[in-house]
Design a protein around this motif. Structure first.
Motif, mmCIF file in Angstrom:
data_model
loop_
_atom_site.group_PDB
_atom_site.id
_atom_site.type_symbol
_atom_site.label_atom_id
_atom_site.label_comp_id
_atom_site.label_asym_id
_atom_site.label_seq_id
_atom_site.Cartn_x
_atom_site.Cartn_y
_atom_site.Cartn_z
ATOM 1 N N ALA A 124 50.189 37.894 42.906
ATOM 2 C CA ALA A 124 49.942 38.069 44.343
ATOM 3 C C ALA A 124 49.410 36.784 44.965
ATOM 4 C CB ALA A 124 48.959 39.220 44.567
ATOM 5 N N GLU A 125 48.585 36.075 44.220
ATOM 6 C CA GLU A 125 48.005 34.841 44.767
ATOM 7 C C GLU A 125 49.087 33.803 45.046
ATOM 8 O OE1 GLU A 125 43.821 32.489 44.379
ATOM 9 O OE2 GLU A 125 44.313 34.139 43.045
ATOM 10 N N ILE A 130 45.058 37.635 48.136
ATOM 11 C CA ILE A 130 43.862 37.402 47.328
ATOM 12 C C ILE A 130 43.327 38.709 46.759
ATOM 13 C CG2 ILE A 130 41.466 36.583 47.396
ATOM 14 C CD1 ILE A 130 42.371 34.699 49.658
ATOM 15 N N ALA A 131 42.973 38.708 45.481
ATOM 16 C CA ALA A 131 42.329 39.844 44.826
ATOM 17 C C ALA A 131 41.059 39.356 44.148
ATOM 18 C CB ALA A 131 43.270 40.484 43.807
ATOM 19 N N ARG A 132 39.959 39.988 44.447
ATOM 20 C CA ARG A 132 38.670 39.579 43.892
ATOM 21 C C ARG A 132 37.876 40.809 43.457
ATOM 22 N NH1 ARG A 132 41.112 35.581 43.639
ATOM 23 N NH2 ARG A 132 40.758 33.596 44.744
ATOM 24 N N ILE A 133 36.877 40.571 42.611
ATOM 25 C CA ILE A 133 35.995 41.632 42.133
ATOM 26 C C ILE A 133 34.600 41.415 42.699
ATOM 27 C CG2 ILE A 133 35.407 40.416 39.984
ATOM 28 C CD1 ILE A 133 35.444 43.225 38.624
ATOM 29 N N GLU A 353 37.092 33.642 52.459
ATOM 30 C CA GLU A 353 38.203 33.166 51.630
ATOM 31 C C GLU A 353 39.543 33.635 52.190
ATOM 32 O OE1 GLU A 353 39.512 32.716 46.953
ATOM 33 O OE2 GLU A 353 37.949 34.162 47.470
ATOM 34 N N VAL A 354 39.594 34.890 52.618
ATOM 35 C CA VAL A 354 40.833 35.430 53.186
ATOM 36 C C VAL A 354 41.251 34.646 54.428
ATOM 37 C CG1 VAL A 354 41.794 37.430 54.404
ATOM 38 C CG2 VAL A 354 40.569 37.757 52.244
ATOM 39 N N THR A 355 40.284 34.253 55.255
ATOM 40 C CA THR A 355 40.611 33.557 56.498
ATOM 41 C C THR A 355 40.796 32.058 56.315
ATOM 42 O OG1 THR A 355 38.252 33.390 57.029
ATOM 43 C CG2 THR A 355 39.468 35.250 57.955
ATOM 44 N N GLY A 356 40.645 31.570 55.089
ATOM 45 C CA GLY A 356 40.913 30.164 54.825
ATOM 46 C C GLY A 356 39.759 29.236 55.120
#
Length: 398
Positions: A124-125, A130-133, A353-356
């Motif tokens: 996906a990246e 983005i996938a995070r824990i 992070e999602v928004t850069g």
């Protein structure tokens, strides 16, 4: 920067509410300003609970089926906060649909599923998804300050670590059966609160090398069947029928880390300790300790003190410490940051992070699914040690 972000939370239990509240408050922290955060949906199969949580935290709607969130093009960011065995299907479907995902720990209920989720996250990246824990305690200023005392040498060479996470949500025999009491050895107290304690230990002491002395105990072997839905750790109406508890109420083990050795202990049956996380680090020049019971302070002892003043001193946390200044309306010493606040920091970091937002201008990034797999391999080594009577087990290198 994106004009706006649509947000949803899957799961309306205790941790789901923490995520919902965090997204609502994330825009109030730090700089730069985030884009508009649109609070769209809370998904939960329990319609009464889901509707209540959606209204309480200002989300537009409740969905009884999480698939409605995956299918909604107006939703960009999703927190997954449900039973561990449900994570893989939900997360993989969301990633395929192009949603950015923040998944609660532990990553899954099996290492095979966790590894598959990590593979899906890497794929996906490559598509910009983005996938995070969520490792919320890494946002605690007190824990970050302990790390700085280690890394800048003020504690000297680290000698050993002691950590415990005692809870009491399962201390009463009338607490109803739920998914938390089902699963293999190591998926009980160790998987629930031990997953927190283990990543904190590595954050302070370096990567784990091996574990030994693993021991599990199931103190309450049977629990009553619930008559309705079980939400979080609450007790409710139960039947007279008892069913067996499958996993651990208590776990303890020793570990050798990159920097030192340590002892870790977790429980869900420690009466009178609703949320007692306590950590202590000892070095050649002194020691330091922090507790979730008093999260606004750290206690420090240094050997350069005068003999008649030797002992732990209380240090109120404030703008001089990590993760504090500039984030809160009142960021003065002694105000304190509690566990609910840690979720706000976590949501803010994920949204940045999602928004850069450049990493140099952002809060520390959330951990990857690869880190989540490593955490599960760490705990699996503890379970293997316990199954072998406490033998030494090497943990796979991260």
């Amino acid at each position: 920067m994106t004009a706006s972000l649509g947000v949803a939370v899957i799961g309306a239990g205790m941790a789901g509410k923490a995520h919902a509240a965090a997204y609502r408050a994330a825009s109030t922290l730090y700089k730069p300003t985030l884009p508009e955060i649109r609070l769209i949906s809370i998904a939960d199969i329990n319609e009464e609970l889901g509707s209540e949580v959606a209204a309480r935290y200002g989300f537009e709607r409740h969905d009884a089926d999480w698939r409605a969130i995956a299918a909604d093009p107006s939703i960009d960011v999703v927190s997954v906060v449900v039973a561990n065995f449900l994570h893989r299907e939900i997360v993989e479907t969301l990633l395929t649909a192009g949603k950015h995902v923040l998944c609660e720990k532990p990553l899954s209920d099996t290492i095979d599923d966790a590894r598959a989720m990590a593979d899906a996250a890497r794929e996906a990246e490559d598509r910009g998804v983005i996938a995070r824990i969520g490792y919320s305690y890494l946002r605690a200023p007190g824990i970050a300050f302990l790390r700085s005392l280690i890394e800048d040498g003020r504690l000297g060479e680290v000698l050993h670590f002691s950590g415990r996470y005692w809870t009491d949500y399962g201390c009463r025999p009338d607490a109803p059966m739920s998914w938390r009491y089902q699963g293999p050895a190591g998926s009980g107290a160790l998987g629930d609160v031990g997953s927190h304690l283990s990543y904190i230990a590595e954050y302070l002491c370096g990567e784990v090398r091996e574990v030994s002395g693993g021991r599990f105990s199931t103190a309450i072997s049977e629990r009553p069947k619930p008559l309705g839905a079980v939400v979080g750790h609450t007790r409710g109406n139960v039947s007279d029928e008892l069913v067996p508890v499958e996993n651990d109420d208590y776990a303890t083990f020793n570990a050798r880390f990159e920097r030192c050795v340590g002892t870790l202990e977790v429980s869900r049956v420690a009466a009178g300790h609703p949320n007692d996380l306590a950590i202590e680090v000892f070095g050649s020049k002194g020691g330091a300790r922090w507790s979730q019971t008093n999260p606004g302070q750290v206690e420090v002892i240094l050997h350069d003190e005068q003999d008649d003043l030797a002992g732990y001193r209380i240090v109120p946390l404030g703008p001089a410490h990590p993760g504090y200044a500039g984030g809160w309306a009142m960021d003065a010493p002694g105000i304190g940051i509690g566990q609910n606040d840690l979720f706000v920091h976590q949501a803010r970091a994920f949204l940045e992070e999602v928004t850069g937002t450049p990493e140099a201008e952002s809060l520390p990034r959330c951990k990857t699914f690869g880190d989540g797999v490593h955490n599960m391999e760490f705990l699996a080594a503890v379970a293997e040690s316990a199954a072998q009577g406490g033998s030494t087990v090497v943990v796979k290198e991260h």
